[in-house]
Design an enzyme around this catalytic site. Structure first.
Site, short mmCIF file in Angstrom:
data_model
loop_
_atom_site.label_atom_id
_atom_site.label_comp_id
_atom_site.label_asym_id
_atom_site.label_seq_id
_atom_site.Cartn_x
_atom_site.Cartn_y
_atom_site.Cartn_z
N CYS A 235 0.88 -1.18 0.00
CA CYS A 235 0.00 0.00 0.00
C CYS A 235 0.91 1.22 0.00
O CYS A 235 1.75 1.37 -0.90
CB CYS A 235 -0.96 -0.03 1.19
N ARG A 240 -2.34 -0.88 5.43
CA ARG A 240 -3.49 -1.40 4.68
C ARG A 240 -3.12 -2.75 4.06
O ARG A 240 -3.96 -3.65 3.93
CB ARG A 240 -3.91 -0.40 3.60
#
Lengths: 278, 77
Positions: A235, A240
């Site tokens: 990410c 994430r």
């Protein structure tokens, strides 16, 4: 005793106070989360302070991990329940680190802080004092982590699925960081060549809980992310990506899943790194 | 009459740290005595705003939740 990777809020509420369980809130922003209220008995992990090494950029090393677990009162056999702010991103990052350092009994609380609050379950400002332990790491599994060169060497390898879990705007190169984090922008926008864009958010329902397993399986397989491949996820800074790591590795049982935590903040700044746009 | 601040649109596209969101969208242009009604779809944001008034200089007049919509009414001190 086996610990499931995912537990529900209802499950945890029935077991609050159990001596075998250590509840840990992992926050990006503890001042607006843990310190205004947390699950009774939960201890705090501040993502920036506790899970990152300083001054260099890296995750905490083995010694620091042992010191952290000892401070939190975690034994090697404790069942650790992780939850946190920001959609459980940072709790998932902590989950990934705990797996790297070989902690077997760790679970993520489905829906994190938001769902606990939504259910009107008890919250407190009282910070528990847990007895220190002398935690020792038994094994380290670095196969869960990918570095820049690992990714570079495997570009366009048909046996590798590279998954970019950022927003479509970041993936296309329209922005170099989300507007709320302007200081985390990279020099260049776009994505790693060959990466497919499956934003992390597609794995969760409106209330923050994960979608049903079969729905998740279909979604990733339709995008070419299949269990026969080695999957590398990235990410911007890795949090994430850790959320999607949890989905693929723990919920779907993919055997080879790695987080490239250098992510776009490394790749997009690296001289000579190949980039695709659009 | 309270001014309405709809956090839902902001929440849709970003994860602005909560204190920054309250300061940027409310406190930076607010005056003492003014009332604001904040709409959110995130229970965590709702809980934080409900509990940060003393630190940030507002009082909470009312908080409700209904069908996934979380509302807090505040008055600037």
């Amino acid at each position: 005793m086996h610990a499931p990777p995912l537990v529900e809020a209802e499950w945890l509420r029935e077991r609050l106070g159990s001596p075998d369980i250590v509840v840990v809130e992992v926050d990006y922003d503890p001042d607006t989360a843990y310190r205004v209220g947390h699950i009774p008995g939960a201890v705090l992990v501040d993502w920036r302070r506790d899970l990152n090494k300083y001054p260099e950029r890296d995750i905490i090393d083995r010694d620091s991990f042992e010191a952290l677990m000892s401070r939190l009162g975690v034994e090697p056999g404790s069942h650790v329940i992780l939850y946190g702010d920001y959609n459980n991103w940072f709790a998932a990052f902590a989950y990934w680190i705990m797996k790297i350092y070989g902690h077997e009994r760790v679970s993520l609380l489905n829906g994190g802080r938001s769902r606990w609050i939504m259910l009107d379950y008890p919250m407190t400002r009282e910070e528990p004092s847990r007895k220190r332990t002398s935690y020792k790491v038994a094994k380290v599994d670095l196969t869960l982590r990918a570095y820049f060169l690992d990714v570079l060497k495997r570009l366009r390898d048909p046996g590798v699925a590279l998954v970019d879990v950022r927003s479509p705007e970041e993936y296309k190169g329209e922005i170099t960081a989300p507007p709320e984090y302007p200081n985390e922008a990279a020099q260049r926008g776009g994505h790693i060549p060959g990466a497919v864009n499956i934003p992390w958010k597609k794995a969760v329902q409106e209330d923050g809980r994960f979608k049903p397993v079969e729905e998740l399986r279909r979604m990733y397989e339709q995008a070419g992310v299949t269990p026969d491949k080695e999957v590398i996820i990235y990410c911007r800074i890795g949090e994430r990506a850790a959320h999607t790591f949890f989905v693929l590795k723990e919920l779907l049982g993919y055997p080879k899943v790695r987080v490239y935590d250098g992510s776009w903040s490394e790749w997009g700044n690296m001289i000579g790194a190949p980039i695709e746009k659009g | 009459m309270a001014k309405i601040i709809d956090f839902r649109k902001i929440e849709e596209k970003c994860n602005l740290p909560k204190i920054e969101a309250i300061q940027t969208y409310i406190l930076n242009q607010a005056h003492p005595g003014e009332e604001y009604e904040i709409l959110s779809k995130d229970p965590d944001t709702w809980y934080a705003i409900k509990n940060l008034g003393e630190d940030l200089g507002y009082e909470v007049l009312e908080d409700t939740k209904e069908d996934g919509l979380y509302i807090i009414k505040i008055r600037i001190l």
